[in-house]
Design a protein around this motif. Structure first.
Motif, PDB file in Angstrom:
ATOM      1  N   ARG A 141       0.855  -1.188   0.000  1.00  0.00           N
ATOM      2  CA  ARG A 141       0.000   0.000   0.000  1.00  0.00           C
ATOM      3  C   ARG A 141       0.887   1.232   0.000  1.00  0.00           C
ATOM      4  NH1 ARG A 141      -5.035   1.353   0.328  1.00  0.00           N
ATOM      5  NH2 ARG A 141      -5.710  -0.801   0.706  1.00  0.00           N
ATOM      6  N   THR A 182       2.192   4.777   0.539  1.00  0.00           N
ATOM      7  CA  THR A 182       1.941   5.853   1.503  1.00  0.00           C
ATOM      8  C   THR A 182       1.838   7.192   0.777  1.00  0.00           C
ATOM      9  OG1 THR A 182       4.281   6.338   1.878  1.00  0.00           O
ATOM     10  CG2 THR A 182       3.295   4.575   3.217  1.00  0.00           C
ATOM     11  N   GLN A 208       3.564   9.786   1.453  1.00  0.00           N
ATOM     12  CA  GLN A 208       4.944  10.228   1.200  1.00  0.00           C
ATOM     13  C   GLN A 208       5.483   9.617  -0.083  1.00  0.00           C
ATOM     14  OE1 GLN A 208       7.910  10.096   4.447  1.00  0.00           O
ATOM     15  NE2 GLN A 208       9.271   9.014   3.024  1.00  0.00           N
ATOM     16  N   GLU A 209       5.260   8.318  -0.267  1.00  0.00           N
ATOM     17  CA  GLU A 209       5.730   7.649  -1.478  1.00  0.00           C
ATOM     18  C   GLU A 209       5.037   8.190  -2.715  1.00  0.00           C
ATOM     19  OE1 GLU A 209       6.888   3.269   0.379  1.00  0.00           O
ATOM     20  OE2 GLU A 209       4.810   3.731  -0.123  1.00  0.00           O
TER      21      GLU A 209
END
Length: 379
Positions: free
Chosen positions: A301, A303, A305-306
Motif C-alpha cells: 500500500r 503511503t 509520502q511515497e
C-alpha cells in the motif's frame, strides 16, 4: 479515480536477447494455450475485485506477443475486450518483433481493434543485431512497417537502443536515418543498461563487454534529440518522441503516476492505492490462478509520502515537468513545502528550471535525470 489503463504480459520469446531482464521464457514446449486461458481468468477475477471504468489505453507487451500464433493472440485480444470496456478512442498497442507478424496476424489484430504497434528494431546494423542477440534483420523492420500500413495501422512506434557494445556514432546516425525513412509516428530510444541475470551482465562481469565511452553515449543521445527534432518529432519524455498528437497514452499513465491494471506472469499493477507484483515463474503463476483466481506475489500500500516522491521522479521524466497546481490539488500541500530547498538547489546546478506553472528538467538535467530524481526521496 478508477484505472483507465491495462497492461497484459506475454512472457514467451523465440529468442532471448542478451540485454533483456524482463520476465520471459523460450516459447518451445511451453503451456501457451493454458497460460492464455488463465490470463483471461485473471482478468475476470481482477475486474470483479476492482471494477473498471472505460479503458483509455491497452498495452500488450512481453516477451514477444507476436510469437503467439494468430489464433492464440486472437483469444487473448478477445479476452481483453470481454472484461475491459474500451473507449471508442482507446489506444491499443501490441509489441511486435520484426518478422514475427505476417499479414494475417496484422490484419487480425487490426480487426480486433488494435490500432498501435510498437516494433522492436533496436538498431539497423546487422553486426549489432547479432551482437545483442536479436533474431531479425534490418529489412524485416521495413517489411513489417509496410505490411502494417497495408493492414490499416496509422500509428506505429519504433524502439531503438544506443550505447550498444562496439556501437559507433556512424552506426547510430545510419539507424536514425533509416528510421526516418519509414515515416513512423513515434520513436522510443533507450541507452543500454547492464541488468543482472542477463548475458551481457555475465560478459561485463568478466570484463569482455566492450561498451562505448560515456561521452560517446551522451553524444548519441544529443544526436537522437537533435535529429528527431529536425524531422518533426516532439520530445515529450526523456526517451520518447512523437509526431503531433501521437504521444503514447499508455506510457503517460505511468509518468502521470496514475493507476493501472496489470495482467500476466510477472506483471505489475497499481490499483486502489496498492502496488502489486504477480508471480513470475509460469508454474507458480498458473497454480495461483487455479487456486484463487489471482496471482499476487507481493503487494504494498503506497503511503502519501511515497506518492509525493513518485509524483516528482515520474513526472519529471516528462519534458513538461511537474505542475505546481496539480501537485497541490493532489496532496493539499506545495512542492516546496514537501521538498524544502530541493528545487532551488537543483536550479542553481542548472538541472531544473521553473516555468512559472511547473518545474522541469533542463537540457543538462535530461542527461542526469537519475541524479535529479534521487533528490526527491524523503527517506
Amino acid at each position: 479515480m478508477k484505472p483507465k489503463a491495462v497492461y497484459i504480459h506475454v512472457p514467451f520469446c523465440e529468442q532471448i536477447c542478451h540485454y533483456c531482464d524482463f520476465n520471459k521464457f523460450f516459447l518451445e514446449k511451453q503451456p501457451v494455450d493454458e497460460y492464455l486461458q488463465l490470463c483471461v481468468e485473471e482478468m475476470k477475477h481482477t475486474v470483479k475485485n476492482t471494477p473498471p471504468d472505460e479503458i483509455a489505453s491497452v498495452y500488450v507487451g512481453g516477451g514477444t506477443p507476436t510469437s503467439l500464433t494468430t489464433s492464440q493472440l486472437q483469444l487473448l485480444l478477445e479476452g481483453i475486450k470481454a472484461y475491459f470496456p474500451l473507449r471508442t478512442s482507446c489506444e491499443w498497442t501490441v509489441e511486435v518483433n520484426p518478422g514475427s507478424a505476417g499479414r494475417e496476424k496484422l490484419e487480425m489484430m487490426r480487426s480486433q481493434g488494435v490500432n498501435r504497434l510498437s516494433i522492436g528494431a533496436q538498431t539497423f546494423d546487422p553486426g549489432l543485431l547479432h551482437a545483442i542477440g536479436r533474431d531479425h534483420q534490418a529489412e524485416d523492420v521495413e517489411k513489417t512497417v509496410r505490411m502494417a500500413r497495408g493492414a490499416g495501422f496509422e500509428n506505429i512506434s519504433i524502439d531503438l537502443m544506443f550505447g550498444l557494445p562496439g556501437q559507433t556514432m556512424e552506426q547510430f546516425k545510419d539507424t536514425l536515418q533509416r528510421v526516418m525513412a519509414l515515416s513512423v509516428e513515434h520513436v522510443s530510444a533507450y541507452s543500454l543498461k547492464i541488468e543482472p541475470k542477463t548475458v551481457f551482465y555475465h560478459l561485463w562481469k568478466k570484463g569482455s563487454l566492450l561498451l562505448p565511452e560515456e561521452d560517446t553515449e551522451v553524444e548519441m543521445y544529443e544526436e537522437l534529440c537533435s535529429h528527431l527534432k529536425k524531422t518533426g518529432f516532439i520530445q515529450y519524455e526523456i526517451s520518447n518522441f512523437a509526431k503531433m498528437g501521437r504521444q503514447s497514452r499508455h506510457n503517460l499513465t505511468y509518468w502521470n503516476n496514475e493507476e493501472y491494471y496489470g495482467i500476466g506472469a510477472g506483471a505489475h499493477s497499481y490499483l486502489s492505492g496498492i502496488r502489486r507484483m504477480n508471480h513470475g515463474p509460469l508454474p507458480k503463476y498458473m497454480e495461483s490462478i487455479r487456486k484463487c483466481g489471482l496471482p499476487y506475489r507481493e503487494e504494498h500500500r503506497v503511503t502519501v509520502q511515497e506518492k509525493m516522491e513518485e509524483e516528482m521522479f515520474m513526472g519529471l521524466r516528462r519534458l513538461s515537468g511537474v505542475s505546481y497546481a496539480t501537485f497541490s490539488q493532489k496532496f493539499g500541500i506545495t512542492i516546496n513545502e514537501v521538498f524544502p530547498g530541493v528545487v532551488e538547489q537543483l536550479m542553481k546546478k542548472n538541472l531544473l528550471e521553473d516555468t512559472g506553472a511547473a518545474v522541469r528538467l533542463t537540457k543538462n538535467g535530461l542527461l542526469l535525470g537519475n541524479d535529479v530524481f534521487e533528490q526527491f526521496l524523503l527517506s
